[in-house]
Every structure is written in C-alpha cells, then in structure tokens.
Design an enzyme around this catalytic site. Structure first.
Site, PDB file in Angstrom:
ATOM      1  N   ALA A  11      10.379 -40.901 -39.181  1.00  0.00           N
ATOM      2  CA  ALA A  11       9.473 -40.182 -38.284  1.00  0.00           C
ATOM      3  C   ALA A  11       9.913 -38.731 -38.107  1.00  0.00           C
ATOM      4  O   ALA A  11       9.105 -37.801 -38.228  1.00  0.00           O
ATOM      5  CB  ALA A  11       9.414 -40.896 -36.926  1.00  0.00           C
ATOM      6  N   GLU A  34      20.960 -35.736 -36.575  1.00  0.00           N
ATOM      7  CA  GLU A  34      21.039 -37.149 -36.943  1.00  0.00           C
ATOM      8  C   GLU A  34      22.460 -37.629 -36.641  1.00  0.00           C
ATOM      9  O   GLU A  34      23.423 -37.039 -37.134  1.00  0.00           O
ATOM     10  CB  GLU A  34      20.692 -37.323 -38.436  1.00  0.00           C
ATOM     11  CG  GLU A  34      21.080 -38.656 -39.045  1.00  0.00           C
ATOM     12  CD  GLU A  34      20.503 -39.865 -38.302  1.00  0.00           C
ATOM     13  OE1 GLU A  34      19.300 -39.875 -38.008  1.00  0.00           O
ATOM     14  OE2 GLU A  34      21.284 -40.792 -38.001  1.00  0.00           O
ATOM     15  N   SER A  40      16.485 -39.324 -44.084  1.00  0.00           N
ATOM     16  CA  SER A  40      15.336 -39.790 -44.884  1.00  0.00           C
ATOM     17  C   SER A  40      15.710 -40.950 -45.804  1.00  0.00           C
ATOM     18  O   SER A  40      15.539 -40.881 -47.018  1.00  0.00           O
ATOM     19  CB  SER A  40      14.749 -38.633 -45.713  1.00  0.00           C
ATOM     20  OG  SER A  40      14.353 -37.592 -44.865  1.00  0.00           O
ATOM     21  N   CYS A  44      14.284 -50.191 -45.172  1.00  0.00           N
ATOM     22  CA  CYS A  44      13.502 -51.296 -45.757  1.00  0.00           C
ATOM     23  C   CYS A  44      14.139 -51.811 -47.041  1.00  0.00           C
ATOM     24  O   CYS A  44      13.944 -52.964 -47.427  1.00  0.00           O
ATOM     25  CB  CYS A  44      12.076 -50.840 -46.063  1.00  0.00           C
ATOM     26  SG  CYS A  44      11.323 -49.907 -44.726  1.00  0.00           S
ATOM     27  N   ASP A 282       9.624 -45.801 -34.402  1.00  0.00           N
ATOM     28  CA  ASP A 282      10.021 -47.028 -33.713  1.00  0.00           C
ATOM     29  C   ASP A 282      10.266 -46.853 -32.212  1.00  0.00           C
ATOM     30  O   ASP A 282      10.363 -47.843 -31.497  1.00  0.00           O
ATOM     31  CB  ASP A 282      11.314 -47.571 -34.338  1.00  0.00           C
ATOM     32  CG  ASP A 282      11.087 -48.248 -35.681  1.00  0.00           C
ATOM     33  OD1 ASP A 282       9.954 -48.223 -36.180  1.00  0.00           O
ATOM     34  OD2 ASP A 282      12.064 -48.800 -36.224  1.00  0.00           O
ATOM     35  N   TYR A 425     -13.358 -58.772 -60.403  1.00  0.00           N
ATOM     36  CA  TYR A 425     -13.128 -60.096 -60.987  1.00  0.00           C
ATOM     37  C   TYR A 425     -12.964 -60.000 -62.498  1.00  0.00           C
ATOM     38  O   TYR A 425     -13.782 -59.390 -63.195  1.00  0.00           O
ATOM     39  CB  TYR A 425     -14.274 -61.067 -60.689  1.00  0.00           C
ATOM     40  CG  TYR A 425     -14.257 -62.247 -61.656  1.00  0.00           C
ATOM     41  CD1 TYR A 425     -13.202 -63.151 -61.630  1.00  0.00           C
ATOM     42  CD2 TYR A 425     -15.244 -62.401 -62.622  1.00  0.00           C
ATOM     43  CE1 TYR A 425     -13.125 -64.190 -62.546  1.00  0.00           C
ATOM     44  CE2 TYR A 425     -15.187 -63.441 -63.555  1.00  0.00           C
ATOM     45  CZ  TYR A 425     -14.110 -64.335 -63.516  1.00  0.00           C
ATOM     46  OH  TYR A 425     -14.027 -65.348 -64.412  1.00  0.00           O
ATOM     47  N   TRP A 433     -14.692 -66.531 -57.711  1.00  0.00           N
ATOM     48  CA  TRP A 433     -14.735 -66.288 -56.272  1.00  0.00           C
ATOM     49  C   TRP A 433     -13.306 -65.991 -55.836  1.00  0.00           C
ATOM     50  O   TRP A 433     -12.464 -66.883 -55.829  1.00  0.00           O
ATOM     51  CB  TRP A 433     -15.255 -67.514 -55.503  1.00  0.00           C
ATOM     52  CG  TRP A 433     -16.738 -67.664 -55.564  1.00  0.00           C
ATOM     53  CD1 TRP A 433     -17.451 -68.379 -56.463  1.00  0.00           C
ATOM     54  CD2 TRP A 433     -17.681 -67.076 -54.668  1.00  0.00           C
ATOM     55  NE1 TRP A 433     -18.788 -68.278 -56.205  1.00  0.00           N
ATOM     56  CE2 TRP A 433     -18.961 -67.474 -55.092  1.00  0.00           C
ATOM     57  CE3 TRP A 433     -17.587 -66.236 -53.553  1.00  0.00           C
ATOM     58  CZ2 TRP A 433     -20.129 -67.080 -54.450  1.00  0.00           C
ATOM     59  CZ3 TRP A 433     -18.748 -65.843 -52.907  1.00  0.00           C
ATOM     60  CH2 TRP A 433     -20.009 -66.260 -53.368  1.00  0.00           C
TER      61      TRP A 433
HETATM   62  C1  LIG Z   1      16.497 -54.289 -42.947  1.00  0.00           C
HETATM   63  C2  LIG Z   1      15.199 -53.609 -42.614  1.00  0.00           C
HETATM   64  C3  LIG Z   1      14.084 -53.818 -43.424  1.00  0.00           C
HETATM   65  C4  LIG Z   1      12.877 -53.194 -43.105  1.00  0.00           C
HETATM   66  N1  LIG Z   1      11.794 -53.415 -43.915  1.00  0.00           N
HETATM   67  C5  LIG Z   1      10.611 -52.803 -43.634  1.00  0.00           C
HETATM   68  C6  LIG Z   1       9.492 -52.977 -44.480  1.00  0.00           C
HETATM   69  O1  LIG Z   1       9.549 -53.688 -45.497  1.00  0.00           O
HETATM   70  N2  LIG Z   1       8.324 -52.339 -44.146  1.00  0.00           N
HETATM   71  C7  LIG Z   1       8.231 -51.530 -43.042  1.00  0.00           C
HETATM   72  O2  LIG Z   1       7.156 -50.960 -42.801  1.00  0.00           O
HETATM   73  N3  LIG Z   1       9.291 -51.339 -42.232  1.00  0.00           N
HETATM   74  C8  LIG Z   1      10.473 -51.944 -42.492  1.00  0.00           C
HETATM   75  N4  LIG Z   1      11.569 -51.733 -41.685  1.00  0.00           N
HETATM   76  C9  LIG Z   1      11.414 -50.897 -40.498  1.00  0.00           C
HETATM   77  C10 LIG Z   1      11.589 -49.413 -40.815  1.00  0.00           C
HETATM   78  O3  LIG Z   1      12.818 -49.215 -41.450  1.00  0.00           O
HETATM   79  C11 LIG Z   1      11.532 -48.635 -39.509  1.00  0.00           C
HETATM   80  O4  LIG Z   1      10.316 -48.916 -38.876  1.00  0.00           O
HETATM   81  C12 LIG Z   1      11.632 -47.128 -39.752  1.00  0.00           C
HETATM   82  O5  LIG Z   1      12.876 -46.798 -40.308  1.00  0.00           O
HETATM   83  C13 LIG Z   1      11.450 -46.387 -38.441  1.00  0.00           C
HETATM   84  O6  LIG Z   1      11.629 -45.031 -38.645  1.00  0.00           O
HETATM   85  P1  LIG Z   1      12.070 -44.110 -37.427  1.00  0.00           P
HETATM   86  O7  LIG Z   1      12.238 -42.749 -37.997  1.00  0.00           O
HETATM   87  O8  LIG Z   1      11.149 -44.308 -36.294  1.00  0.00           O
HETATM   88  O9  LIG Z   1      13.458 -44.711 -36.925  1.00  0.00           O
HETATM   89  P2  LIG Z   1      14.837 -44.870 -37.703  1.00  0.00           P
HETATM   90  O10 LIG Z   1      14.623 -45.094 -39.143  1.00  0.00           O
HETATM   91  O11 LIG Z   1      15.614 -45.886 -36.939  1.00  0.00           O
HETATM   92  O12 LIG Z   1      15.510 -43.456 -37.512  1.00  0.00           O
HETATM   93  C14 LIG Z   1      15.929 -43.008 -36.278  1.00  0.00           C
HETATM   94  C15 LIG Z   1      17.168 -42.182 -36.518  1.00  0.00           C
HETATM   95  O13 LIG Z   1      17.539 -41.565 -35.286  1.00  0.00           O
HETATM   96  C16 LIG Z   1      18.945 -41.494 -35.225  1.00  0.00           C
HETATM   97  N5  LIG Z   1      19.293 -41.331 -33.825  1.00  0.00           N
HETATM   98  C17 LIG Z   1      19.084 -42.196 -32.812  1.00  0.00           C
HETATM   99  N6  LIG Z   1      19.488 -41.664 -31.644  1.00  0.00           N
HETATM  100  C18 LIG Z   1      19.959 -40.429 -31.935  1.00  0.00           C
HETATM  101  C19 LIG Z   1      20.508 -39.387 -31.156  1.00  0.00           C
HETATM  102  N7  LIG Z   1      20.651 -39.513 -29.827  1.00  0.00           N
HETATM  103  N8  LIG Z   1      20.898 -38.253 -31.763  1.00  0.00           N
HETATM  104  C20 LIG Z   1      20.769 -38.116 -33.119  1.00  0.00           C
HETATM  105  N9  LIG Z   1      20.261 -39.064 -33.906  1.00  0.00           N
HETATM  106  C21 LIG Z   1      19.850 -40.209 -33.323  1.00  0.00           C
HETATM  107  C22 LIG Z   1      19.386 -42.818 -35.838  1.00  0.00           C
HETATM  108  O14 LIG Z   1      20.710 -42.742 -36.336  1.00  0.00           O
HETATM  109  C23 LIG Z   1      18.363 -43.018 -36.954  1.00  0.00           C
HETATM  110  O15 LIG Z   1      18.813 -42.546 -38.204  1.00  0.00           O
HETATM  111  C24 LIG Z   1      12.791 -52.348 -41.976  1.00  0.00           C
HETATM  112  C25 LIG Z   1      13.910 -52.135 -41.173  1.00  0.00           C
HETATM  113  C26 LIG Z   1      15.102 -52.745 -41.484  1.00  0.00           C
HETATM  114  C27 LIG Z   1      16.295 -52.504 -40.605  1.00  0.00           C
END
Ligand SMILES: Cc1cc2nc3c(=O)[nH]c(=O)nc-3n(C[C@H](O)[C@H](O)[C@H](O)COP(=O)(O)OP(=O)(O)OC[C@H]3O[C@@H](n4cnc5c(N)ncnc54)[C@H](O)[C@@H]3O)c2cc1C
Length: 447
Positions: A11, A34, A40, A44, A282, A425, A433
C-alpha cells in the site's frame, strides 16, 4: 510539499510511486519509513518460498530501496515510526521529528499472537514478513522432523503444504469444524479431504492451550485433545489491523478497529475527513459491496489498489476505491479453492434470504484428456435472484473461473441473467455448458 509514508510495502509504496508519477521532486518530496529490512515485497510468495517452489527473498522483492531512490522516493529501512503529532504535523522516527504535509498510513496488519505463543523458546514462527520466513528457513535444518501449523485459514493451509513439501510430518490444527472457514462447510469438507490426501494430519475442532518447551526450544503443542510433538510451530491465526500508532495519535478508527477512509482513501471519522492523512491496505477497513457492511479483509490485491488510489489523489489526480466483494483464491496441492461475494454464513449474517445450488462438473469436455471434476456452489437472493456469492473447488482451471462470478457479483447480475452469458467454449477449455452456466441455471431453477 512533503509526503511521509509509514510502511514500505504494497500500500505504502504503491501510493508513493503513483504520487511520484504525477508530481516531480520539485513539487513533492516523498520519504518512506519501513521498520523492516525490505520494501515492496510479496508476503503472498512466502509459502511457495518455504515450500521450495520459488526463490527468496530476492525473488519476492518487486522494488528494493535503491529502485525506489532511483524514482526519487527516499526510503529508509530499519526505521520505525514511533509517534504521529497531527497538530505539529510531524512523525517521530529514531527520536527525530520529521514534518509532513501529507501522511500516508500504510502500516499493514499485526498477526494474532495469543499469550501462550509469547515464549522466548525458539522454533515458533509467524509468517508475516520475509524476515519471519527467512528465520523459519534457517530453522528448517535436517533433524527438524515434525511441524504443527496452528490455524487452517488460507495461510495456515498454504504453510502446511509447504512444510509437507519440505519433508516434515505436519499436523494442522484448527479450532473450528473445518479448514478455510471462508467457504461453506460442504466446500470446506472437500478442502479437508485434499489436506488429508496430502498426508497432513488435520485436526479440526481442537483448541491449542499452550506450548511445551525445553532448553529454549519448542517441543510440543498442547491442545484440549492431546499433546502434539513439534520441532517447529507456525502460527496462522489471522491478523488485526496495525493501528496502534494511529490510535495513539488520535486518528479515528472504524467499527472494525481498522482505519476508515472515504472513497479516495482519506482517513475519515465522526468529525469528517482528517486533512492530509491517507490510509490504505491491511490497516484499513473496506466496504463489502454485497453486504454493504464495513469489513476488514486484509489482502494484497486490495492494498495495491487502495495505495494506487491514494497516490493518484495525493498527486493531485482523482481516483476512488469503491469497496470489495470478497474474492479470494488459494490452493492446497493441486486442489484449487475460490470464492467471491458472500458465503452462506455471511449472507445469513447480513440478513439475506437466499437459495444455494451446487453442481458437479468438469474443467474440460468430459471426453477431453485432463478433464477433472469441479464443484461449483452458487448463492442467490431469494426475492431478486441476485447472485450473492459463489465458491469453486476443483483441480486444474478451477480457481480463476471465480473471476467470471466476481464480475457478475460486482455488476449485480441475477443468476437467470448469468445463464445466458457468452462464455468461451472449446473441448480443451470447458464442457459445452461451462460449470459456471450449469450452476447459474441450477440456482435459477431453484428460485
Ligand atoms: C503468508 C502470506 C500469504 C499471503 N497470500 C496472499 C495472497 O495469495 N493474496 C492476497 O491478496 N494477499 C495475500 N496475503 C496478504 C498480503 O500480503 C497483504 O494483504 C499485503 O501485504 C498488505 O499490504 P500492506 O502494504 O497493507 O501491509 P504490509 O505488507 O504488512 O506492509 C506494511 C509494512 O509496514 C511496516 N510497518 C508497520 N509499522 C511500521 C512503523 N511504525 N514504522 C515503519 N514501518 C512500519 C511493516 O514492517 C510492513 O512492511 C498474504 C499474506 C501472508 C502473510
């Protein structure tokens, strides 16, 4: 103008990259913090790295800090943001105050870790970050024979398969009566069969009570139905939005405990939009477009899209993220599992009156080599015939068929309308179907 990004993954860095595409460094300075080692990255991909199907960690990194810096985004790894001052418009990082005009909150989620899992004993792992996965990989040296995975959601199921592939004896423990409770129990039963078929011992209806440790190492998992020896324990108990920092700063949280945003990803509370503060991924709640309810569905697909939307808006453009419909896919060995919309339980909780229709079909024409069975379940609203949800369990070419259902749910189609869909198909790809059409027809008949 300065944008500060908290969280350097899906995100946060999508937002940073999109903002940079629209505004040059002279117009917007972008700094991302980070706390971990990587930016990045694909969490998953962790189960496939642990299972030996893909290389890691480098193979799971889309853009490292150097690549972001080349794009004029200052990235600091190993930097945790520890405070936000909304009045002064600063964040605290390494005891310094850094000012912002825009703040992008993208701190992700925190894995659920019950008190019994808080042990100094080695051998207990979460799998949230590449660092977690690297530590697990290091632990999996010869001689570690038995693994217990706790929680049979999609991450637990994927990890059980990965550890099985690594040659460990794996037990998968789940408190509820089925694995993958995001699908209906009848579909979950098919998943349970596949897990057992893989040789994984699946224990449903079993609650973990604690861990047995010895000499600083985990030895076993204690449950209400016996003690399970374990050289390695993997936690897959779900996640919660990581909003502690936001909460401490006085940012409003939504009903799910995640940050609520408007359609443009601006943080929003009872007093309206919080000026210049954005959130995505998330740590945020989303609107479920079928139930209309605020939900927390932490998936990478949403995090990337929401981050993109926030970045476009921060960069002076206009974009919206309308919500989600609960589409998700996974696999256990060669069994593919997919869902979209609402499950029966979710439809019930949302107050819908509905019918369900389940059909058995095949992925290809029955006579074509490689034809394998596929089970498709459709949930339709009783009074309107609207498609509320669908689930598919099958082998080759099953999971991505869910996308046709997802488009139908998104566009509020009825199952009767779906029966006329012009789907492709030819014998190598579908029966005449398609299973989708057969399921829609059966639901339409049931209505
Ligand atoms: C094993 C696994 C398998 C997955 N498989 C799938 C899949 O198949 N399909 C799918 O859609 N999703 C999947 N996901 C979910 C997906 O990985 C997450 O939804 C996605 O990474 C969320 O992105 P994000 O940027 O919101 O959060 P994150 O990827 O969690 O990134 C947030 C970042 O913020 C950093 N952070 C937190 N607090 C602080 C702070 N105070 N200061 C600095 N940095 C900080 C963390 O270290 C982290 O790197 C999976 C997740 C896991 C764990």
């Amino acid at each position: 103008m300065r944008l500060i990004v908290i969280g350097g993954d899906a995100a946060g860095m999508s937002a940073a990259s999109q903002a940079r595409r629209r505004l040059g460094p002279g117009e917007l300075e972008i700094t991302a913090y980070e706390r971990g080692e990587y930016t990045s990255y694909s969490a998953c991909g962790i189960p496939y790295w642990v299972g030996g199907l893909v290389d890691g960690p480098d193979g799971l990194i889309a853009r490292d800090p150097a690549a972001h810096r080349d794009n004029d985004i200052d990235v600091y790894t190993g930097h945790e943001v520890t405070g936000i001052d909304l009045k002064a418009r600063t964040v605290t990082v390494h005891d310094r105050a850094e000012s912002f005009d825009h703040l992008m909150y993208a701190a992700g989620a925190t894995p659920v870790r019950p008190a019994w899992a808080d042990t100094p004993a080695r051998g207990v792992f979460g799998v949230q970050t590449l660092g977690d996965a690297a530590a697990l990989q290091k632990w999996l040296e010869p001689g570690r024979d038995s693994a217990v995975v706790i929680g049979a959601g999609y991450i637990g199921v994927e990890m059980a398969e990965a550890l099985q592939r690594r040659g460990l004896r794996v037990t998968l423990v789940e408190r509820s009566g089925q694995p993958m409770s995001t699908v209906d129990p009848d579909m979950g039963a098919l998943v349970a069969d596949a897990i057992r078929g893989l040789g994984v011992v699946l224990r449903t209806g079993v609650t973990v009570q604690g861990l047995e440790t010895d000499g600083g190492r985990v030895r076993a998992v204690v449950t209400d139905d016996g003690v399970l020896p374990a050289d390695v324990v993997v936690l897959g108990l779900g996640v919660r939005p990581n909003t502690a920092l936001a909460d401490a700063a006085g940012l409003p949280l939504g009903v799910t405990g995640a940050l609520a945003t408007d359609l443009r990803q601006r943080v929003t509370g009872p007093d309206g939009i919080v000026d210049g503060v954005w959130a995505a991924g998330d740590c945020t709640q989303v609107t479920h477009l079928v139930s209309g309810r605020p939900s927390h569905i932490p998936l990478g697909t949403h995090a990337n899209k929401q981050g993109r939307v926030a970045g476009i808006n921060i960069g002076g453009g206009y974009a919206t993220f309308p919500g989600v419909i609960g589409t998700a896919v996974t696999k256990i060995c060669d069994l593919e599992v997919a869902r979209t919309g609402l499950s029966s339980k979710e439809a019930e909780a949302a107050g819908f009156r509905f019918v369900t229709a389940t059909v058995e079909s095949t992925n290809r024409a029955g006579y074509f080599p490689g034809a394998v069975p596929m089970t498709v379940k459709v949930i339709a609203e009783k009074d309107t015939g609207l498609l509320l949800g669908a689930q598919i369990v099958g082998r080759a070419e099953a999971a991505k068929r869910i996308d046709a259902f997802a488009v139908a749910v998104w566009n509020r189609m009825t199952v009767t309308e779906m029966t006329a869909l012009d789907l492709g198909y030819a014998p190598p790809y579908a029966p005449v179907w398609d299973p989708i059409l057969i399921a829609a027809r059966k639901a339409s008949d049931a209505l």
